[in-house]
Write an enzyme that holds these catalytic residues in place. Structure first.
Site, PDB file in Angstrom:
ATOM      1  N   LYS A   1      12.552   0.108 -11.179  1.00 33.25           N
ATOM      2  CA  LYS A   1      11.949  -1.217 -11.414  1.00 33.25           C
ATOM      3  C   LYS A   1      12.976  -2.312 -11.126  1.00 33.25           C
ATOM      4  O   LYS A   1      14.115  -2.236 -11.589  1.00 33.25           O
ATOM      5  CB  LYS A   1      11.445  -1.312 -12.862  1.00 33.25           C
TER       6      LYS A   1
ATOM      7  N   HIS B   1      11.213   1.501 -18.908  1.00 33.39           N
ATOM      8  CA  HIS B   1      10.635   1.758 -17.585  1.00 33.39           C
ATOM      9  C   HIS B   1      11.507   2.709 -16.765  1.00 33.39           C
ATOM     10  O   HIS B   1      12.679   2.927 -17.076  1.00 33.39           O
ATOM     11  CB  HIS B   1      10.471   0.455 -16.808  1.00 33.39           C
TER      12      HIS B   1
ATOM     13  N   THR C   1       1.644  -7.777  -9.332  1.00 39.62           N
ATOM     14  CA  THR C   1       3.071  -8.022  -9.128  1.00 39.62           C
ATOM     15  C   THR C   1       3.608  -8.976 -10.193  1.00 39.62           C
ATOM     16  O   THR C   1       2.936  -9.933 -10.584  1.00 39.62           O
ATOM     17  CB  THR C   1       3.302  -8.605  -7.718  1.00 39.62           C
ATOM     18  N   THR C   2       4.835  -8.704 -10.610  1.00 42.03           N
ATOM     19  CA  THR C   2       5.438  -9.437 -11.729  1.00 42.03           C
ATOM     20  C   THR C   2       6.269 -10.625 -11.233  1.00 42.03           C
ATOM     21  O   THR C   2       6.283 -10.935 -10.051  1.00 42.03           O
ATOM     22  CB  THR C   2       6.317  -8.464 -12.524  1.00 42.03           C
TER      23      THR C   2
ATOM     24  N   ARG D   1       4.588   2.603  -5.229  1.00 41.78           N
ATOM     25  CA  ARG D   1       4.185   3.532  -6.297  1.00 41.78           C
ATOM     26  C   ARG D   1       2.778   3.226  -6.799  1.00 41.78           C
ATOM     27  O   ARG D   1       1.921   4.097  -6.840  1.00 41.78           O
ATOM     28  CB  ARG D   1       5.186   3.445  -7.469  1.00 41.78           C
TER      29      ARG D   1
ATOM     30  N   ALA E   1       0.801  -1.235   0.000  1.00 39.82           N
ATOM     31  CA  ALA E   1       0.000   0.000   0.000  1.00 39.82           C
ATOM     32  C   ALA E   1       0.831   1.281   0.000  1.00 39.82           C
ATOM     33  O   ALA E   1       0.303   2.352  -0.300  1.00 39.82           O
ATOM     34  CB  ALA E   1      -0.936  -0.009   1.217  1.00 39.82           C
TER      35      ALA E   1
ATOM     36  N   ASN F   1      -0.510  -6.466 -16.982  1.00 39.36           N
ATOM     37  CA  ASN F   1      -0.686  -5.013 -17.088  1.00 39.36           C
ATOM     38  C   ASN F   1      -2.178  -4.691 -16.949  1.00 39.36           C
ATOM     39  O   ASN F   1      -3.019  -5.347 -17.556  1.00 39.36           O
ATOM     40  CB  ASN F   1      -0.157  -4.506 -18.436  1.00 39.36           C
ATOM     41  N   PHE F   2      -2.488  -3.681 -16.125  1.00 39.86           N
ATOM     42  CA  PHE F   2      -3.883  -3.301 -15.887  1.00 39.86           C
ATOM     43  C   PHE F   2      -4.361  -2.217 -16.845  1.00 39.86           C
ATOM     44  O   PHE F   2      -5.536  -1.858 -16.810  1.00 39.86           O
ATOM     45  CB  PHE F   2      -4.051  -2.779 -14.456  1.00 39.86           C
TER      46      PHE F   2
HETATM   47  N1  LIG Z   1       0.229  -5.140 -13.555  1.00 38.64           N
HETATM   48  C1  LIG Z   1       0.384  -3.818 -13.671  1.00 38.64           C
HETATM   49  O1  LIG Z   1      -0.350  -3.139 -14.421  1.00 38.64           O
HETATM   50  C2  LIG Z   1       1.463  -3.143 -12.889  1.00 38.64           C
HETATM   51  C3  LIG Z   1       2.302  -3.906 -12.140  1.00 38.64           C
HETATM   52  N2  LIG Z   1       3.283  -3.314 -11.400  1.00 38.64           N
HETATM   53  C4  LIG Z   1       4.065  -4.224 -10.587  1.00 38.64           C
HETATM   54  O2  LIG Z   1       3.673  -4.046  -9.221  1.00 38.64           O
HETATM   55  C5  LIG Z   1       4.785  -4.311  -8.379  1.00 38.64           C
HETATM   56  C6  LIG Z   1       5.017  -3.095  -7.488  1.00 38.64           C
HETATM   57  O3  LIG Z   1       5.489  -2.029  -8.290  1.00 38.64           O
HETATM   58  P1  LIG Z   1       5.839  -0.609  -7.642  1.00 38.64           P
HETATM   59  O4  LIG Z   1       4.675  -0.069  -6.910  1.00 38.64           O
HETATM   60  O5  LIG Z   1       6.441   0.189  -8.732  1.00 38.64           O
HETATM   61  O6  LIG Z   1       6.977  -1.028  -6.591  1.00 38.64           O
HETATM   62  P2  LIG Z   1       7.306  -0.335  -5.198  1.00 38.64           P
HETATM   63  O7  LIG Z   1       8.640  -0.863  -4.794  1.00 38.64           O
HETATM   64  O8  LIG Z   1       7.098   1.129  -5.285  1.00 38.64           O
HETATM   65  O9  LIG Z   1       6.172  -0.915  -4.224  1.00 38.64           O
HETATM   66  C7  LIG Z   1       6.180  -2.193  -3.676  1.00 38.64           C
HETATM   67  C8  LIG Z   1       5.727  -2.030  -2.243  1.00 38.64           C
HETATM   68  O10 LIG Z   1       5.478  -3.306  -1.676  1.00 38.64           O
HETATM   69  C9  LIG Z   1       6.034  -3.323  -0.380  1.00 38.64           C
HETATM   70  N3  LIG Z   1       6.224  -4.694   0.046  1.00 38.64           N
HETATM   71  C10 LIG Z   1       7.259  -5.517  -0.165  1.00 38.64           C
HETATM   72  N4  LIG Z   1       7.022  -6.718   0.389  1.00 38.64           N
HETATM   73  C11 LIG Z   1       5.802  -6.628   0.972  1.00 38.64           C
HETATM   74  C12 LIG Z   1       5.006  -7.543   1.699  1.00 38.64           C
HETATM   75  N5  LIG Z   1       5.423  -8.787   1.960  1.00 38.64           N
HETATM   76  N6  LIG Z   1       3.788  -7.131   2.141  1.00 38.64           N
HETATM   77  C13 LIG Z   1       3.359  -5.878   1.900  1.00 38.64           C
HETATM   78  N7  LIG Z   1       4.070  -4.961   1.217  1.00 38.64           N
HETATM   79  C14 LIG Z   1       5.280  -5.359   0.753  1.00 38.64           C
HETATM   80  C15 LIG Z   1       7.302  -2.530  -0.528  1.00 38.64           C
HETATM   81  O11 LIG Z   1       7.819  -2.137   0.722  1.00 38.64           O
HETATM   82  P3  LIG Z   1       9.402  -1.743   0.838  1.00 38.64           P
HETATM   83  O12 LIG Z   1       9.550  -0.465   0.067  1.00 38.64           O
HETATM   84  O13 LIG Z   1       9.628  -1.624   2.299  1.00 38.64           O
HETATM   85  O14 LIG Z   1      10.154  -2.871   0.191  1.00 38.64           O
HETATM   86  C16 LIG Z   1       6.800  -1.360  -1.363  1.00 38.64           C
HETATM   87  O15 LIG Z   1       6.181  -0.370  -0.580  1.00 38.64           O
HETATM   88  C17 LIG Z   1       5.960  -4.643  -9.308  1.00 38.64           C
HETATM   89  O16 LIG Z   1       6.075  -6.042  -9.472  1.00 38.64           O
HETATM   90  C18 LIG Z   1       5.555  -3.987 -10.619  1.00 38.64           C
HETATM   91  O17 LIG Z   1       6.148  -4.580 -11.728  1.00 38.64           O
HETATM   92  C19 LIG Z   1       3.459  -1.966 -11.370  1.00 38.64           C
HETATM   93  C20 LIG Z   1       2.659  -1.158 -12.133  1.00 38.64           C
HETATM   94  C21 LIG Z   1       1.608  -1.685 -12.974  1.00 38.64           C
HETATM   95  O1  LIG Z   2       7.150  -1.940 -12.548  1.00 39.57           O
HETATM   96  C1  LIG Z   2       6.356  -1.238 -13.231  1.00 39.57           C
HETATM   97  O2  LIG Z   2       6.338  -0.010 -13.164  1.00 39.57           O
HETATM   98  C2  LIG Z   2       5.430  -1.930 -14.121  1.00 39.57           C
HETATM   99  N1  LIG Z   2       5.363  -3.233 -14.085  1.00 39.57           N
HETATM  100  C3  LIG Z   2       4.536  -4.060 -14.879  1.00 39.57           C
HETATM  101  C4  LIG Z   2       5.372  -4.933 -15.790  1.00 39.57           C
HETATM  102  O3  LIG Z   2       6.452  -5.387 -15.381  1.00 39.57           O
HETATM  103  O4  LIG Z   2       4.941  -5.218 -16.907  1.00 39.57           O
HETATM  104  C5  LIG Z   2       3.466  -3.285 -15.613  1.00 39.57           C
HETATM  105  C6  LIG Z   2       3.909  -1.947 -16.114  1.00 39.57           C
HETATM  106  O5  LIG Z   2       4.811  -2.127 -17.142  1.00 39.57           O
HETATM  107  C7  LIG Z   2       4.528  -1.124 -14.983  1.00 39.57           C
END
Ligand SMILES: NC(=O)C1=CN([C@@H]2O[C@H](COP(=O)(O)OP(=O)(O)OC[C@H]3O[C@@H](n4cnc5c(N)ncnc54)[C@H](OP(=O)(O)O)[C@@H]3O)[C@@H](O)[C@H]2O)C=CC1
Ligand SMILES: O=C(O)C1=N[C@H](C(=O)O)C[C@H](O)C1
Length: 250
Positions: free
Chosen positions: A139, A135, A79-80, A14, A11, A107-108
């Site tokens: 990442k 990206h 998550t990826t 990003r 939560a 991807n959403f």
């Molecule tokens: N499918 C889609 O459309 C999209 C997917 N993504 C994916 O989403 C994931 C997150 O991306 P992003 O937000 O950029 O990454 P961030 O690093 O900004 O966010 C991840 C968050 O998860 C926290 N975290 C880690 N482990 C846990 C846990 N066990 N329980 C709860 N929280 C936890 C991290 O904490 P801490 O910082 O302390 O490690 C951090 O705050 C990536 O895999 C990304 O590729 C992103 C954008 C779009």
């Molecule tokens: O980490 C990101 O930012 C993103 N992760 C997803 C991916 O790995 O495809 C979705 C999007 O590209 C953003």
């Protein structure tokens, strides 16, 4: 009508922080928990969460899903890091939770989903296909989940059409110069300050090329897909891979 009880994992991240705001703003959803690293997963059961939005890291996602499925909590996963081994493990957990639904969405954003669809449709008409994903430099995984899925879809379409291997006379190359090989489709990953999430699919045939490009310019691009996923996953038991299955695409 009672609101659907939703929790967000990751939560403070990003995309997770944007998802918290989107769930809070939705009239039909109630945010019951917003958990970060180190927070107790038991909170999900204590607050009666019906669905979780999982937006953490490849290192954390499996443990979180294990907990959700053992407690009958549906999950929408952005998550990826999905491998065949991970999908097999998830499927085994789902076998023991037959009424629970999991959506994994590489991807959403609607534009990215359409990019994958268009690339899949176009693949069999071109000799060459390569994917370039671009990206932000924070990442942690490469290539992106979206690019990996795009390449897999292209490769499957080419295999189904009986396409010949891609032409490539490269005889010597520095490590990585031709990108990662995903089922025979080269995938190139760029990390650049200023970018968010972007992808180009390049297709080439005799005397012509086709480029399909998508740009996510803000994390808001992912929110309609996340909300749709939450609303649909609670009535879709089992594993759904790809948001396209919840969209009326033909
Ligand atoms: N499918 C889609 O459309 C999209 C997917 N993504 C994916 O989403 C994931 C997150 O991306 P992003 O937000 O950029 O990454 P961030 O690093 O900004 O966010 C991840 C968050 O998860 C926290 N975290 C880690 N482990 C846990 C846990 N066990 N329980 C709860 N929280 C936890 C991290 O904490 P801490 O910082 O302390 O490690 C951090 O705050 C990536 O895999 C990304 O590729 C992103 C954008 C779009
Ligand atoms: O980490 C990101 O930012 C993103 N992760 C997803 C991916 O790995 O495809 C979705 C999007 O590209 C953003």
């Amino acid at each position: 009508m009672s609101k659907l009880r939703v929790a967000v994992l990751g939560a403070k991240g990003r995309i997770g922080s944007e998802a918290v705001r989107a769930v809070e703003a939705a009239d039909d959803l109630e945010l019951v928990a917003a958990l970060g690293r180190g927070d107790r997963l038991e909170t999900l059961a204590d607050t009666g969460a019906q669905a979780v939005v999982e937006l953490t890291t490849p290192a954390s996602v499996m443990g979180n899903l294990d907990f959700c499925l053992r407690h009958g909590i549906h999950a929408v996963v952005g998550t990826t890091g999905w491998t065949d081994e991970r999908l097999a493990q998830l499927t085994a957990w789902l076998d023991n939770a037959p009424e629970t639904g999991v959506l994994i969405a590489p991807n959403f954003s609607i534009g990215a989903v359409l990019t994958m669809k268009f690339a899949e449709q176009a693949a069999r008409y071109f000799e060459s296909a390569e994917v370039v994903e671009l990206h932000h430099p924070n990442k942690v995984d490469a290539p992106s989940g979206t690019a990996t899925r795009t390449a897999q879809l292209i490769a499957a379409a080419r295999a189904k059409a009986g396409s010949a291997p891609q032409p490539d006379a490269t005889a010597t190359a520095l490590d990585g110069a031709r990108g990662a090989d995903v089922d025979g489709v080269p995938v190139h990953a760029i990390r650049l300050r200023g970018l968010l999430a972007h992808q180009e699919v390049l297709l080439g045939g005799e005397g012509e090329t086709l480029t399909i490009r998508h740009d996510s310019l803000h994390h808001s691009s992912f929110m309609p897909g996340i909300l749709l996923g939450v609303r649909r996953v609670v009535s879709t038991p089992g594993l759904t891979f790809g948001l396209e299955h919840f969209l009326d695409l033909n």
